[in-house]
Design a protein around this motif. Structure first.
Motif, PDB file in Angstrom:
ATOM      1  N   THR A  89       0.823  -1.202   0.000  1.00 11.74           N
ATOM      2  CA  THR A  89       0.000   0.000   0.000  1.00 11.74           C
ATOM      3  C   THR A  89       0.858   1.252   0.000  1.00 11.74           C
ATOM      4  O   THR A  89       1.819   1.361   0.757  1.00 11.74           O
ATOM      5  CB  THR A  89      -0.908   0.008   1.252  1.00 11.74           C
ATOM      6  N   THR A  94      -9.850   3.496   5.106  1.00  8.13           N
ATOM      7  CA  THR A  94      -8.846   2.457   5.281  1.00  8.13           C
ATOM      8  C   THR A  94      -8.895   1.867   6.688  1.00  8.13           C
ATOM      9  O   THR A  94      -8.803   0.655   6.863  1.00  8.13           O
ATOM     10  CB  THR A  94      -7.448   3.022   4.969  1.00  8.13           C
ATOM     11  N   THR A 147      -3.897   4.590  -0.997  1.00  5.94           N
ATOM     12  CA  THR A 147      -4.911   5.164  -0.116  1.00  5.94           C
ATOM     13  C   THR A 147      -4.617   6.647   0.027  1.00  5.94           C
ATOM     14  O   THR A 147      -3.496   7.041   0.363  1.00  5.94           O
ATOM     15  CB  THR A 147      -5.014   4.410   1.236  1.00  5.94           C
ATOM     16  N   ASN A 200     -10.440   8.027   0.994  1.00  3.19           N
ATOM     17  CA  ASN A 200     -10.887   8.135   2.382  1.00  3.19           C
ATOM     18  C   ASN A 200     -11.845   9.321   2.518  1.00  3.19           C
ATOM     19  O   ASN A 200     -11.873  10.202   1.653  1.00  3.19           O
ATOM     20  CB  ASN A 200      -9.671   8.297   3.293  1.00  3.19           C
ATOM     21  N   ILE A 211      -8.113   3.913  -2.823  1.00  3.67           N
ATOM     22  CA  ILE A 211      -9.099   4.158  -1.777  1.00  3.67           C
ATOM     23  C   ILE A 211      -9.178   5.667  -1.531  1.00  3.67           C
ATOM     24  O   ILE A 211      -8.169   6.309  -1.249  1.00  3.67           O
ATOM     25  CB  ILE A 211      -8.728   3.439  -0.468  1.00  3.67           C
TER      26      ILE A 211
END
Length: 119
Positions: free
Chosen positions: A4, A110, A60, A86, A84
């Motif tokens: 990640t 996350t 993320t 957030n 992702i």
């Protein structure tokens, strides 16, 4: 394991990016990070440049949509499986670019994904 990349990383323990890095490391996920300032969180060095990391599964984001523009080409070039977004980072303009490049868009937190074993 899902390598990640945390973008918007911070050494400030009150920031969600910091909490996410700690949680990712505690879940034994490989982590790399980019932020405005160098530092280290949970043994992960925060880079300040767009490093051409290899084998990124997930990006993320902890950047507002305007700040994300500087990262569009970089993230697409990393060819992650998913990005992702957030809470507070939602960006329909970027979603469209990612989808054209067959990169999954996920509006999620996350921290919640990790705590519910959905990461």
């Amino acid at each position: 394991m899902k390598k990640t990349l945390v973008i918007g990383a911070s050494v400030n323990t009150e920031r969600y990016s910091n909490m996410a890095m700690n949680r990712l490391v505690s879940h034994e996920q490989p982590v790399v990070a980019i932020g405005q300032r160098e530092g280290e969180v949970a043994g992960v060095k925060i880079q300040t440049k767009q490093i051409p990391f290899k084998n990124i599964h997930t990006v993320t984001l902890y950047l507002n949509p305007i700040a994300q523009r500087d990262y569009y080409n970089y993230i697409v070039g990393l060819n992650p499986q998913r990005v992702i977004f957030n809470p507070g980072t939602e960006n329909p303009e970027f979603y469209a670019l990612l989808k054209i490049n067959n990169i999954k868009v996920e509006e999620a937190c996350t921290l919640v994904l990790l705590s519910t074993n959905q990461y």
